[in-house]
Motif scaffolding. Structure first.
Motif, short mmCIF file in Angstrom:
data_model
loop_
_atom_site.label_atom_id
_atom_site.label_comp_id
_atom_site.label_asym_id
_atom_site.label_seq_id
_atom_site.Cartn_x
_atom_site.Cartn_y
_atom_site.Cartn_z
N MET A 1 0.82 -1.18 -0.04
CA MET A 1 0.21 0.03 0.20
C MET A 1 0.92 1.22 -0.03
N ARG A 2 0.25 2.36 -0.35
CA ARG A 2 1.06 3.71 -0.53
C ARG A 2 0.25 4.72 0.06
N MET A 3 0.68 5.90 0.69
CA MET A 3 0.00 6.95 1.05
C MET A 3 1.16 8.20 1.20
N GLN A 4 0.63 9.31 1.07
CA GLN A 4 1.43 10.62 1.18
C GLN A 4 1.02 11.28 2.30
N ILE A 5 2.35 11.97 2.83
CA ILE A 5 2.35 12.70 3.91
C ILE A 5 3.08 14.07 3.71
N ASP A 6 2.77 15.33 4.36
CA ASP A 6 3.29 16.30 4.32
C ASP A 6 4.54 16.55 5.21
N ARG A 7 5.22 17.71 5.16
CA ARG A 7 6.22 17.87 6.24
C ARG A 7 5.86 17.88 7.61
N GLN A 8 4.81 18.07 7.91
CA GLN A 8 4.00 18.18 9.27
C GLN A 8 3.58 16.65 9.81
N GLY A 9 3.86 15.76 8.77
CA GLY A 9 3.29 14.40 9.12
C GLY A 9 1.80 14.08 8.88
N ARG A 10 1.41 15.19 8.20
CA ARG A 10 -0.25 14.79 8.07
C ARG A 10 -0.50 14.09 6.44
N ILE A 11 -1.55 13.43 6.56
CA ILE A 11 -1.80 12.52 5.58
C ILE A 11 -2.33 13.37 4.57
N VAL A 12 -1.96 13.28 3.17
CA VAL A 12 -2.57 14.11 2.07
C VAL A 12 -3.01 13.47 0.99
N ASN A 13 -3.58 13.89 -0.01
CA ASN A 13 -3.95 13.31 -1.19
C ASN A 13 -4.75 12.15 -1.03
N PRO A 14 -5.77 11.93 -0.16
CA PRO A 14 -6.39 10.54 -0.05
C PRO A 14 -7.12 10.42 -1.07
N ASN A 15 -7.71 9.01 -1.15
CA ASN A 15 -8.64 8.43 -2.05
C ASN A 15 -9.85 9.23 -2.08
N LEU A 16 -10.41 9.66 -3.43
CA LEU A 16 -11.67 10.62 -3.26
C LEU A 16 -12.80 9.73 -3.52
N VAL A 17 -12.55 8.48 -3.87
CA VAL A 17 -13.81 7.68 -4.29
C VAL A 17 -14.24 7.12 -2.90
N ALA A 18 -15.60 7.22 -2.84
CA ALA A 18 -16.23 6.73 -1.38
C ALA A 18 -16.71 5.22 -1.47
N ASN A 19 -16.65 4.61 -0.50
CA ASN A 19 -16.84 3.12 -0.63
C ASN A 19 -16.15 2.42 -1.81
N PRO A 20 -14.75 2.64 -1.81
CA PRO A 20 -13.92 2.12 -2.98
C PRO A 20 -13.99 0.72 -3.32
N SER A 21 -14.14 -0.01 -2.04
CA SER A 21 -14.13 -1.58 -2.50
C SER A 21 -15.53 -2.03 -2.24
N PHE A 22 -16.59 -1.32 -2.28
CA PHE A 22 -17.81 -1.95 -2.09
C PHE A 22 -18.26 -2.66 -0.76
N GLU A 23 -17.37 -2.56 0.33
CA GLU A 23 -17.71 -3.16 1.54
C GLU A 23 -18.69 -2.38 2.42
N ARG A 24 -18.93 -1.19 2.54
CA ARG A 24 -19.59 -0.23 3.07
C ARG A 24 -21.36 -0.42 3.05
N ALA A 25 -21.65 -1.26 1.83
CA ALA A 25 -23.18 -1.19 1.65
C ALA A 25 -23.21 -2.59 0.97
N ASP A 26 -24.38 -3.14 1.05
CA ASP A 26 -25.02 -4.20 0.37
C ASP A 26 -25.75 -3.84 -0.75
N ALA A 27 -25.92 -2.65 -1.27
CA ALA A 27 -26.98 -2.54 -2.24
C ALA A 27 -26.39 -1.15 -2.99
N ILE A 28 -26.79 -0.96 -4.18
CA ILE A 28 -26.25 0.23 -5.26
C ILE A 28 -27.22 1.35 -4.77
N GLY A 29 -26.59 2.60 -4.83
CA GLY A 29 -27.37 3.91 -4.80
C GLY A 29 -27.55 4.44 -5.86
N ASP A 30 -27.70 5.74 -5.90
CA ASP A 30 -27.71 6.45 -7.15
C ASP A 30 -26.48 7.21 -7.65
#
Length: 223
Positions: A65-94
């Motif tokens: 896995m990979r992630m990015q941090i800035d010089r203050q140690g804060r996580i930056v540039n997260p994944n913008l897709v919600a529920n990216p692996s379809f684990e948070r719901a059992d049904a499709i939305g809109d």
């Protein structure tokens, strides 16, 4: 350093091993990666890009896995897709407000053996016309992004696409594929242009019999 905190992996940072250590930041949630374990920082980490290994029990595998941090140690540039692996719901939305949309016949597979990782993946299946999965994602205009996702299809699939388009349906960038046997990672570089919302999608055109596509672990990250 990374540790488990309950079912999740968290990151703490400090300027020396003696501390003072920061408050925990969420790195990976068990809601997206059921049965996760680890968070072992890899020596490839450098220049603010943290590489780490993460195990997952369902089905068991170890992922880099990979992630990015800035010089203050804060996580930056997260994944913008919600529920990216379809684990948070059992049904499709809109397709809005952090949900996925699809054109029938489609849904979420909940059998662990069929997924790339975890317990769920999404699918479309039909014998005629365009069938796709999609989600509206908020972005910064005039910004470059990288879209990734894992796809597999039926052996007779001959016209599939994975990419990003405007909410009006104008394609910004996409990858074309035919039959995809085992789970395969696709990468598409996208420029948001004048758009503050874009739509990520994966789909197939079919006029030659029963064709299906499965999608898992989708990410949209600023380059």
């Amino acid at each position: 350093m990374m540790t488990l905190s309950g079912p999740d992996i968290v990151l703490r940072t400090a300027t020396s091993p003696q501390g003072t250590w920061s408050a925990p930041q969420l790195v990976a949630s068990a809601a997206d990666y059921p049965g996760l374990y680890g968070g072992y920082i890899h020596p490839w980490s450098k220049d603010g890009v943290i590489s780490f290994t993460m195990s997952q029990w369902s089905p068991y595998n170890v992922y880099l896995m990979r992630m990015q941090i800035d010089r203050q140690g804060r996580i930056v540039n997260p994944n913008l897709v919600a529920n990216p692996s379809f684990e948070r719901a059992d049904a499709i939305g809109d397709g809005t407000n952090g949900t996925w949309a699809c054109t029938p016949n489609c849904g979420i597979d909940t059998a662990p053996a069929s997924s790339f990782s975890g317990d769920h993946n999404a699918f479309v299946r039909y014998n005629q016309g365009w069938r796709n999965l999609s989600q509206d994602v908020s972005v910064q205009p005039g910004t470059k992004y990288r879209l990734t996702g894992y796809i597999r299809t039926s052996a007779n699939s001959d016209n599939g696409y994975f990419g990003a388009r405007t909410t009006a349906g104008v394609v910004l960038s996409e990858a074309h594929f035919v039959s995809v046997g085992p789970w395969t990672r696709f990468t598409v570089d996208v420029d948001s242009g004048a758009n503050s919302t874009i739509q990520v999608y994966a789909g197939v055109w079919t006029n030659s019999g029963d064709i299906w596509l499965q999608l898992d672990d989708v990410a949209l990250v600023r380059r």
